[in-house]
Scaffold this motif. Structure first.
Motif, PDB file in Angstrom:
ATOM      1  N   GLN A  24       0.457  -1.249  -0.218  1.00  0.00           N
ATOM      2  CA  GLN A  24       0.179  -0.187  -0.380  1.00  0.00           C
ATOM      3  C   GLN A  24       0.632   1.387  -0.444  1.00  0.00           C
ATOM      4  N   LEU A  25       1.655   1.220   0.801  1.00  0.00           N
ATOM      5  CA  LEU A  25       3.483   1.871   0.922  1.00  0.00           C
ATOM      6  C   LEU A  25       3.451   2.542  -1.180  1.00  0.00           C
ATOM      7  N   GLU A  26       3.968   1.667  -1.226  1.00  0.00           N
ATOM      8  CA  GLU A  26       4.188   1.867  -2.843  1.00  0.00           C
ATOM      9  C   GLU A  26       3.637   2.284  -3.216  1.00  0.00           C
ATOM     10  N   GLU A  27       2.142   1.618  -3.142  1.00  0.00           N
ATOM     11  CA  GLU A  27       1.169   2.426  -4.186  1.00  0.00           C
ATOM     12  C   GLU A  27       0.826   3.392  -4.188  1.00  0.00           C
ATOM     13  N   VAL A  28       0.412   4.113  -3.292  1.00  0.00           N
ATOM     14  CA  VAL A  28       0.843   5.619  -3.240  1.00  0.00           C
ATOM     15  C   VAL A  28       1.483   6.712  -3.219  1.00  0.00           C
ATOM     16  N   ALA A  29       2.771   6.433  -2.879  1.00  0.00           N
ATOM     17  CA  ALA A  29       4.057   6.953  -3.153  1.00  0.00           C
ATOM     18  C   ALA A  29       4.106   6.642  -4.830  1.00  0.00           C
ATOM     19  N   ASN A  30       3.826   5.651  -5.149  1.00  0.00           N
ATOM     20  CA  ASN A  30       4.344   5.707  -6.979  1.00  0.00           C
ATOM     21  C   ASN A  30       3.032   6.545  -7.688  1.00  0.00           C
ATOM     22  N   ALA A  31       1.656   6.318  -7.002  1.00  0.00           N
ATOM     23  CA  ALA A  31       1.025   7.726  -7.337  1.00  0.00           C
ATOM     24  C   ALA A  31       1.586   8.901  -7.219  1.00  0.00           C
ATOM     25  N   LEU A  32       1.695   9.319  -6.264  1.00  0.00           N
ATOM     26  CA  LEU A  32       2.473  10.879  -5.855  1.00  0.00           C
ATOM     27  C   LEU A  32       3.686  11.217  -6.701  1.00  0.00           C
ATOM     28  N   ILE A  33       4.341   9.971  -6.569  1.00  0.00           N
ATOM     29  CA  ILE A  33       5.404  11.030  -7.572  1.00  0.00           C
ATOM     30  C   ILE A  33       5.715  10.712  -8.707  1.00  0.00           C
ATOM     31  N   THR A  34       4.667   9.449  -9.387  1.00  0.00           N
ATOM     32  CA  THR A  34       4.709   9.907 -10.772  1.00  0.00           C
ATOM     33  C   THR A  34       4.402  10.702 -11.312  1.00  0.00           C
TER      34      THR A  34
END
Ligand code: NI
Length: 139
Positions: A111-121
């Motif tokens: 979940q942390l990776e998913e939200v981080a990827n959504a924000l960072i990209t």
């Protein structure tokens, strides 16, 4: 963590050990064991949080230009989509154009990776990084 203590030995080059001890003292450590314990925790967090999908806590750091079309709204929308794992958000206006956001996240590693990827990209984000700080079992 278990409270039993195990002593162990290790073989290292003398030069490497001297360099290690010098840096450890400079950082304020008073004994080698404390440095090794911190390094072991760091190694476990870095390698385990996304492999085992453990419950973890970390931060997503973003730098972006708030003049980028719709970017602020998109970042806010993503954060609303993940409201269940976002604990808090800190926003700093760096200068007339750029913003720094630090978003504290808590949940399973994926979940942390998913939200981080959504924000960072998100288009217009200049810099972004997820730092996972702790995982279940280490606190
Ligand atoms: Ni701002």
């Amino acid at each position: 963590m278990a409270d039993m203590v195990t002593r162990f030995g290790a073989s290292v080059d003398t030069g490497l050990l001297q360099h290690f001890d010098k840096l450890a003292r400079a950082k304020g450590y008073t004994n080698r064991s404390e440095v090794i314990r911190d390094l072991m925790r760091e190694f476990i967090v870095a390698n385990e949080w996304n492999l085992d999908d453990k419950r973890s806590i970390g931060t997503v750091t973003l730098v972006y230009n708030h003049h980028a079309v719709d970017l602020s709204e998109r970042l806010t929308s993503i954060q609303h989509d993940y409201h269940a794992i976002i604990i808090s958000t800190l926003h700093i206006h760096l200068d007339c154009d750029n913003c720094l956001e630090v978003i504290i996240v808590k949940g399973h590693g994926k979940q942390l990776e998913e939200v981080a990827n959504a924000l960072i990209t998100a288009k217009g984000v200049l810099l972004g990084r997820l730092v996972v700080t702790a995982v279940d079992g280490l606190l």
